[in-house]
Design a protein around this motif. Structure first.
Motif, short mmCIF file in Angstrom:
data_model
loop_
_atom_site.label_atom_id
_atom_site.label_comp_id
_atom_site.label_asym_id
_atom_site.label_seq_id
_atom_site.Cartn_x
_atom_site.Cartn_y
_atom_site.Cartn_z
N PRO A 1 6.16 -14.09 20.54
CA PRO A 1 6.85 -15.53 20.04
C PRO A 1 6.05 -16.68 19.96
O PRO A 1 6.10 -17.61 19.04
CB PRO A 1 7.63 -15.73 21.30
N GLU A 2 4.96 -16.92 20.76
CA GLU A 2 4.00 -18.02 20.54
C GLU A 2 3.62 -18.22 19.28
O GLU A 2 3.26 -19.13 18.63
CB GLU A 2 3.12 -17.97 21.64
N THR A 3 2.95 -17.03 18.81
CA THR A 3 2.35 -17.04 17.34
C THR A 3 3.21 -17.23 16.29
O THR A 3 3.19 -18.04 15.49
CB THR A 3 1.70 -15.66 16.99
N ILE A 4 4.74 -16.51 16.58
CA ILE A 4 5.75 -17.12 15.50
C ILE A 4 5.95 -18.67 15.54
O ILE A 4 6.09 -19.20 14.47
CB ILE A 4 6.95 -16.22 15.84
N ALA A 5 5.93 -19.18 16.57
CA ALA A 5 6.14 -20.56 16.88
C ALA A 5 5.11 -21.35 15.97
O ALA A 5 5.46 -22.14 15.14
CB ALA A 5 6.27 -21.09 18.20
N GLU A 6 3.86 -20.79 16.32
CA GLU A 6 2.76 -21.60 15.49
C GLU A 6 2.73 -21.30 14.04
O GLU A 6 2.61 -22.30 13.18
CB GLU A 6 1.26 -21.12 16.01
N MET A 7 3.23 -20.12 13.55
CA MET A 7 3.27 -19.78 12.23
C MET A 7 4.16 -20.79 11.43
O MET A 7 4.06 -21.20 10.29
CB MET A 7 3.80 -18.50 12.02
N TYR A 8 5.45 -21.18 12.23
CA TYR A 8 6.55 -21.79 11.35
C TYR A 8 6.77 -23.30 11.97
O TYR A 8 7.69 -23.75 11.58
CB TYR A 8 7.84 -20.88 11.50
N ALA A 9 5.57 -23.76 12.64
CA ALA A 9 5.73 -25.04 13.28
C ALA A 9 6.99 -25.09 13.93
O ALA A 9 7.71 -26.35 13.95
CB ALA A 9 5.70 -26.15 12.16
N LEU A 10 7.47 -24.30 15.00
CA LEU A 10 8.50 -24.43 15.83
C LEU A 10 8.32 -24.29 17.16
O LEU A 10 6.92 -24.17 17.49
CB LEU A 10 9.57 -22.91 15.53
N THR A 11 9.10 -24.65 18.26
CA THR A 11 8.61 -24.73 19.74
C THR A 11 9.12 -23.25 19.96
O THR A 11 9.96 -22.28 19.26
CB THR A 11 9.42 -25.43 20.41
N PRO A 12 8.20 -22.66 21.19
CA PRO A 12 8.81 -21.30 21.70
C PRO A 12 10.31 -21.31 22.12
O PRO A 12 10.72 -20.19 22.00
CB PRO A 12 7.81 -21.32 23.12
N SER A 13 10.83 -22.41 22.29
CA SER A 13 12.36 -22.68 22.81
C SER A 13 12.99 -22.23 21.60
O SER A 13 13.89 -21.54 21.44
CB SER A 13 12.79 -23.77 23.24
N ASP A 14 12.56 -22.82 20.35
CA ASP A 14 13.21 -22.35 18.92
C ASP A 14 13.31 -20.98 18.62
O ASP A 14 14.39 -20.14 18.24
CB ASP A 14 12.69 -23.03 17.76
N VAL A 15 12.19 -20.39 18.96
CA VAL A 15 11.77 -18.80 18.85
C VAL A 15 12.94 -17.95 19.69
O VAL A 15 13.43 -17.03 19.19
CB VAL A 15 10.35 -18.54 18.99
N ALA A 16 13.03 -18.52 20.92
CA ALA A 16 13.65 -17.67 21.93
C ALA A 16 15.09 -17.81 21.52
O ALA A 16 15.89 -16.86 21.55
CB ALA A 16 13.45 -18.31 23.24
N TRP A 17 15.62 -19.10 20.98
CA TRP A 17 16.94 -19.10 20.63
C TRP A 17 17.21 -18.27 19.48
O TRP A 17 18.43 -17.55 19.36
CB TRP A 17 17.44 -20.55 20.16
N ALA A 18 16.41 -18.24 18.57
CA ALA A 18 16.56 -17.54 17.19
C ALA A 18 16.56 -15.85 17.51
O ALA A 18 17.53 -15.22 17.08
CB ALA A 18 15.53 -17.67 16.24
N LEU A 19 15.68 -15.48 18.44
CA LEU A 19 15.78 -13.91 18.78
C LEU A 19 17.19 -13.60 19.72
O LEU A 19 17.84 -12.70 19.31
CB LEU A 19 14.43 -13.92 19.73
N ALA A 20 17.27 -14.65 20.51
CA ALA A 20 18.82 -14.25 21.13
C ALA A 20 19.81 -14.12 20.26
O ALA A 20 20.77 -13.53 20.44
CB ALA A 20 19.03 -15.43 22.36
N TYR A 21 19.89 -15.24 19.20
CA TYR A 21 21.17 -15.32 18.42
C TYR A 21 21.11 -13.73 17.55
O TYR A 21 22.17 -13.41 17.34
CB TYR A 21 21.07 -16.38 17.51
N GLU A 22 19.72 -13.47 17.13
CA GLU A 22 20.06 -12.25 16.26
C GLU A 22 20.08 -11.10 17.04
O GLU A 22 20.91 -10.16 16.34
CB GLU A 22 18.42 -12.03 15.38
#
Length: 217
Positions: free
Chosen positions: A189-210
């Motif tokens: 998740p941390e790498t994904i956040a860096e890749m797309y200029a998101l926050t770790p929280s954004d990534v966590a929300w996206a994964l939870a939604y999916e």
């Protein structure tokens, strides 16, 4: 534009339910059943944004899924005539300064109470719980619905916008599906956040939604 299948997944309802709603909101129903409870499938395979928003409003009436949609086509027709828009539920006036018009239209159409949009509380016109829940999910831009939160969690930043990622759920312009695919491929998740200029929280929300979307299929 959404296919029926894509819209049904976003709204987390069976395609058959969505098809029935579309038939009723389109005003196309069996002549022998003016209530619209056995509405004929309209054959629509693509929904535009405003039609999707109207279907999202009906989605909030979970407790009314088995209640006949008596009066709903007439109710929507009355609102169309008054507000001069083809899809009045996608117009913010219906939820704000147009509540008196909505109340009168509900009465004139003989709309079932469980499908009401407004009610009277302490001599004030207020939104019914489903209408208020829908209003909180919509991001209004002027008078029109500009975005919709498909996640039932009110804190979720996931949004559907007709002008972002072709209407797919996204956070910060990145589709939640893409984030989930990266994670499934082994990217942390941390790498994904860096890749797309998101926050770790954004990534966590996206994964939870999916994850929730897949489990509801």
């Amino acid at each position: 534009m959404f296919t029926e299948a894509a819209a049904a997944r976003l709204l987390r309802v069976p395609s058959s339910t969505l098809r029935r709603w579309l038939a009723v909101t389109d005003g196309r129903q069996r002549r022998s059943d003016p209530s619209g409870s056995r509405a004929r499938p309209p054959g629509r395979r693509v929904l535009d944004w405003a039609v999707f928003v109207e279907a999202a409003y009906l989605r909030e009436h979970r407790q009314a899924h088995r209640v006949p949609m008596t009066g709903l086509p007439v109710f929507l027709a009355l609102l169309r005539d008054h507000f001069g828009v083809p899809h009045p539920i996608a117009d913010q006036h219906v939820f704000t300064d147009g509540r008196a018009v909505v109340r009168d239209a509900q009465a004139a159409a003989g709309l079932q109470p469980r499908w009401w949009l407004v009610t009277t509380t302490d001599d004030r016109l207020t939104l019914t719980p489903p209408a208020a829940a829908f209003d909180r999910r919509v991001g209004w831009a002027g008078d029109y619905a500009a975005s919709y939160r498909p996640d039932p969690d009110p804190d979720s930043p996931v949004r559907v916008r007709p002008d972002v990622r072709f209407g797919r759920p996204a956070i910060g312009g990145v589709s939640t599906e893409t984030i989930a695919e990266q994670h499934a491929a082994g990217t942390d998740p941390e790498t994904i956040a860096e890749m797309y200029a998101l926050t770790p929280s954004d990534v966590a929300w996206a994964l939870a939604y999916e994850s929730g979307t897949r489990s509801s299929r």
